[in-house]
Write a protein that holds these residues in place. Structure first.
Motif, PDB file in Angstrom:
ATOM      1  N   LYS A  80      42.086  30.856  54.779  1.00 48.44           N
ATOM      2  CA  LYS A  80      41.737  31.713  55.909  1.00 48.44           C
ATOM      3  C   LYS A  80      40.248  32.023  55.902  1.00 48.44           C
ATOM      4  CE  LYS A  80      42.243  36.479  55.095  1.00 48.44           C
ATOM      5  NZ  LYS A  80      42.867  37.664  55.502  1.00 48.44           N
ATOM      6  N   LYS A  81      39.777  32.504  57.007  1.00 51.00           N
ATOM      7  CA  LYS A  81      38.358  32.840  57.123  1.00 51.00           C
ATOM      8  C   LYS A  81      38.132  34.245  56.581  1.00 51.00           C
ATOM      9  CE  LYS A  81      37.439  29.902  61.085  1.00 51.00           C
ATOM     10  NZ  LYS A  81      36.599  28.888  60.538  1.00 51.00           N
ATOM     11  N   ALA A  82      38.294  34.359  55.264  1.00 47.96           N
ATOM     12  CA  ALA A  82      38.108  35.651  54.601  1.00 47.96           C
ATOM     13  C   ALA A  82      36.701  35.737  54.043  1.00 47.96           C
ATOM     14  CB  ALA A  82      39.130  35.790  53.476  1.00 47.96           C
ATOM     15  N   GLY A  83      36.312  36.930  53.671  1.00 49.27           N
ATOM     16  CA  GLY A  83      34.995  37.129  53.090  1.00 49.27           C
ATOM     17  C   GLY A  83      34.886  36.489  51.710  1.00 49.27           C
ATOM     18  N   SER A  84      33.660  36.209  51.314  1.00 52.31           N
ATOM     19  CA  SER A  84      33.450  35.533  50.041  1.00 52.31           C
ATOM     20  C   SER A  84      33.799  36.423  48.849  1.00 52.31           C
ATOM     21  CB  SER A  84      32.013  35.029  49.939  1.00 52.31           C
ATOM     22  OG  SER A  84      31.108  36.094  50.047  1.00 52.31           O
ATOM     23  N   LEU A  85      33.730  37.752  49.000  1.00 52.72           N
ATOM     24  CA  LEU A  85      34.070  38.648  47.895  1.00 52.72           C
ATOM     25  C   LEU A  85      35.509  38.420  47.428  1.00 52.72           C
ATOM     26  CD1 LEU A  85      33.117  41.012  46.101  1.00 52.72           C
ATOM     27  CD2 LEU A  85      34.098  42.546  47.820  1.00 52.72           C
ATOM     28  N   PHE A 131      37.462  38.505  30.501  1.00 55.44           N
ATOM     29  CA  PHE A 131      36.385  39.123  31.274  1.00 55.44           C
ATOM     30  C   PHE A 131      36.487  38.738  32.748  1.00 55.44           C
ATOM     31  CE2 PHE A 131      34.237  39.237  27.074  1.00 55.44           C
ATOM     32  CZ  PHE A 131      34.014  40.599  27.019  1.00 55.44           C
ATOM     33  N   PHE A 132      36.749  37.470  33.017  1.00 60.76           N
ATOM     34  CA  PHE A 132      36.860  37.033  34.406  1.00 60.76           C
ATOM     35  C   PHE A 132      38.112  37.588  35.069  1.00 60.76           C
ATOM     36  CE2 PHE A 132      33.546  34.010  33.242  1.00 60.76           C
ATOM     37  CZ  PHE A 132      32.716  34.135  34.348  1.00 60.76           C
ATOM     38  N   LEU A 133      39.194  37.754  34.320  1.00 63.10           N
ATOM     39  CA  LEU A 133      40.390  38.396  34.879  1.00 63.10           C
ATOM     40  C   LEU A 133      40.065  39.831  35.305  1.00 63.10           C
ATOM     41  CD1 LEU A 133      43.124  37.099  32.428  1.00 63.10           C
ATOM     42  CD2 LEU A 133      43.158  36.841  34.911  1.00 63.10           C
ATOM     43  N   PHE A 134      39.375  40.552  34.453  1.00 63.50           N
ATOM     44  CA  PHE A 134      38.995  41.936  34.762  1.00 63.50           C
ATOM     45  C   PHE A 134      38.078  41.985  35.978  1.00 63.50           C
ATOM     46  CE2 PHE A 134      36.127  45.561  34.289  1.00 63.50           C
ATOM     47  CZ  PHE A 134      37.032  46.596  34.260  1.00 63.50           C
ATOM     48  N   LEU A 135      37.047  41.153  35.962  1.00 65.80           N
ATOM     49  CA  LEU A 135      36.107  41.117  37.087  1.00 65.80           C
ATOM     50  C   LEU A 135      36.800  40.683  38.375  1.00 65.80           C
ATOM     51  CD1 LEU A 135      33.222  41.300  35.496  1.00 65.80           C
ATOM     52  CD2 LEU A 135      32.623  39.616  37.197  1.00 65.80           C
ATOM     53  N   GLY A 136      37.657  39.670  38.280  1.00 65.91           N
ATOM     54  CA  GLY A 136      38.390  39.190  39.456  1.00 65.91           C
ATOM     55  C   GLY A 136      39.295  40.250  40.043  1.00 65.91           C
ATOM     56  N   ALA A 137      39.957  41.008  39.165  1.00 68.66           N
ATOM     57  CA  ALA A 137      40.821  42.087  39.646  1.00 68.66           C
ATOM     58  C   ALA A 137      39.997  43.160  40.355  1.00 68.66           C
ATOM     59  CB  ALA A 137      41.600  42.685  38.482  1.00 68.66           C
ATOM     60  N   ALA A 138      38.848  43.498  39.787  1.00 71.74           N
ATOM     61  CA  ALA A 138      37.986  44.515  40.398  1.00 71.74           C
ATOM     62  C   ALA A 138      37.459  44.040  41.756  1.00 71.74           C
ATOM     63  CB  ALA A 138      36.823  44.847  39.462  1.00 71.74           C
ATOM     64  N   LEU A 139      36.965  42.807  41.816  1.00 72.17           N
ATOM     65  CA  LEU A 139      36.460  42.273  43.088  1.00 72.17           C
ATOM     66  C   LEU A 139      37.563  42.171  44.132  1.00 72.17           C
ATOM     67  CD1 LEU A 139      34.064  39.447  41.840  1.00 72.17           C
ATOM     68  CD2 LEU A 139      33.427  41.683  42.770  1.00 72.17           C
ATOM     69  N   SER A 140      38.745  41.748  43.713  1.00 74.21           N
ATOM     70  CA  SER A 140      39.873  41.626  44.636  1.00 74.21           C
ATOM     71  C   SER A 140      40.308  42.995  45.158  1.00 74.21           C
ATOM     72  CB  SER A 140      41.052  40.918  43.960  1.00 74.21           C
ATOM     73  OG  SER A 140      40.693  39.599  43.643  1.00 74.21           O
ATOM     74  N   ALA A 141      40.252  44.002  44.299  1.00 73.79           N
ATOM     75  CA  ALA A 141      40.602  45.367  44.724  1.00 73.79           C
ATOM     76  C   ALA A 141      39.598  45.877  45.755  1.00 73.79           C
ATOM     77  CB  ALA A 141      40.661  46.291  43.519  1.00 73.79           C
ATOM     78  N   VAL A 142      38.307  45.658  45.484  1.00 71.22           N
ATOM     79  CA  VAL A 142      37.271  46.091  46.435  1.00 71.22           C
ATOM     80  C   VAL A 142      37.453  45.336  47.753  1.00 71.22           C
ATOM     81  CG1 VAL A 142      34.775  46.052  46.909  1.00 71.22           C
ATOM     82  CG2 VAL A 142      35.625  46.791  44.677  1.00 71.22           C
ATOM     83  N   TYR A 143      37.693  44.041  47.678  1.00 72.54           N
ATOM     84  CA  TYR A 143      37.928  43.237  48.885  1.00 72.54           C
ATOM     85  C   TYR A 143      39.138  43.798  49.660  1.00 72.54           C
ATOM     86  CZ  TYR A 143      39.606  39.464  51.824  1.00 72.54           C
ATOM     87  OH  TYR A 143      40.060  38.727  52.883  1.00 72.54           O
ATOM     88  N   GLY A 144      40.223  44.086  48.944  1.00 65.39           N
ATOM     89  CA  GLY A 144      41.418  44.609  49.596  1.00 65.39           C
ATOM     90  C   GLY A 144      41.189  45.954  50.256  1.00 65.39           C
ATOM     91  N   LEU A 145      40.363  46.776  49.665  1.00 63.64           N
ATOM     92  CA  LEU A 145      40.084  48.098  50.221  1.00 63.64           C
ATOM     93  C   LEU A 145      39.236  48.029  51.491  1.00 63.64           C
ATOM     94  CD1 LEU A 145      39.310  50.182  47.002  1.00 63.64           C
ATOM     95  CD2 LEU A 145      41.265  50.452  48.541  1.00 63.64           C
ATOM     96  N   PHE A 146      38.334  47.075  51.552  1.00 66.75           N
ATOM     97  CA  PHE A 146      37.374  47.035  52.652  1.00 66.75           C
ATOM     98  C   PHE A 146      37.601  45.914  53.670  1.00 66.75           C
ATOM     99  CE2 PHE A 146      35.192  49.333  49.246  1.00 66.75           C
ATOM    100  CZ  PHE A 146      34.943  50.517  49.924  1.00 66.75           C
ATOM    101  N   SER A 147      38.607  45.095  53.460  1.00 65.94           N
ATOM    102  CA  SER A 147      38.875  44.025  54.448  1.00 65.94           C
ATOM    103  C   SER A 147      39.844  44.539  55.505  1.00 65.94           C
ATOM    104  CB  SER A 147      39.433  42.784  53.768  1.00 65.94           C
ATOM    105  OG  SER A 147      40.725  43.046  53.269  1.00 65.94           O
ATOM    106  N   LYS A 148      39.806  43.903  56.647  1.00 62.74           N
ATOM    107  CA  LYS A 148      40.671  44.323  57.754  1.00 62.74           C
ATOM    108  C   LYS A 148      41.943  43.526  57.764  1.00 62.74           C
ATOM    109  CE  LYS A 148      36.955  45.877  60.638  1.00 62.74           C
ATOM    110  NZ  LYS A 148      36.295  45.820  61.898  1.00 62.74           N
TER     111      LYS A 148
END
Length: 148
Positions: A80-85, A131-148
């Motif tokens: 899908k045309k989702a944001g890069s975050l 480390f990447f699992l932790f970072l990925g979870a954090a980025l995915s959470a931020v993306y989920g909070l701010f995406s429409k």
């Protein structure tokens, strides 16, 4: 495509480092780096902090069953045309999860090798995948909070 390459790079980097650690004799560890980080060789047969280490088959099954929806979500997100975050977060999650799953399936344990000099977490030994699992979870959470 770039996001799948990113996930593959994370997987490859972590597997490379795990193989290097495994190739060393046990008495070569710990290795103390100048910044206080210690390299160690630890075989984690369970989840975080060896939880369920006495049930290795359950750990393998849960790991596989967790990776399947992660893979499907990642592929859907990439299509899908989702944001890069969100895509970067998913790539981090996929690369880290795949590397640890590969260890569980083929070694019977996950190789952990990094101990940080941070007081509250210095009892935990990590690997790059973690480390990447932790970072990925954090980025995915931020993306989920701010995406429409």
């Amino acid at each position: 495509m770039v996001y799948l390459i990113l996930a593959a790079f994370i997987f490859g980097l972590d597997q490379f480092l795990k193989n290097r650690i495994e190739a060393q004799q046990d008495d070569a560890f710990p290795i103390r780096l100048d910044n206080g980080i210690r390299l160690e060789k630890h075989h984690n047969r369970g989840f975080l902090l060896n939880k369920l280490e006495d049930k290795p088959e359950l750990v393998k099954k849960v790991s596989v069953l967790t990776l399947i929806p992660l893979l499907l979500w990642t592929l859907w997100l990439f299509a899908k045309k989702a944001g890069s975050l969100g895509k970067v977060g998913a790539s981090f999650l996929l690369g880290g999860a795949a590397s640890n799953l590969c260890d569980r399936l083929f070694r019977g344990y996950v190789v952990d090798y990094i101990r940080l000099p941070i007081k509250k977490i210095r009892h935990i030994i990590f690997n790059i995948a973690d480390f990447f699992l932790f970072l990925g979870a954090a980025l995915s959470a931020v993306y989920g909070l701010f995406s429409k």
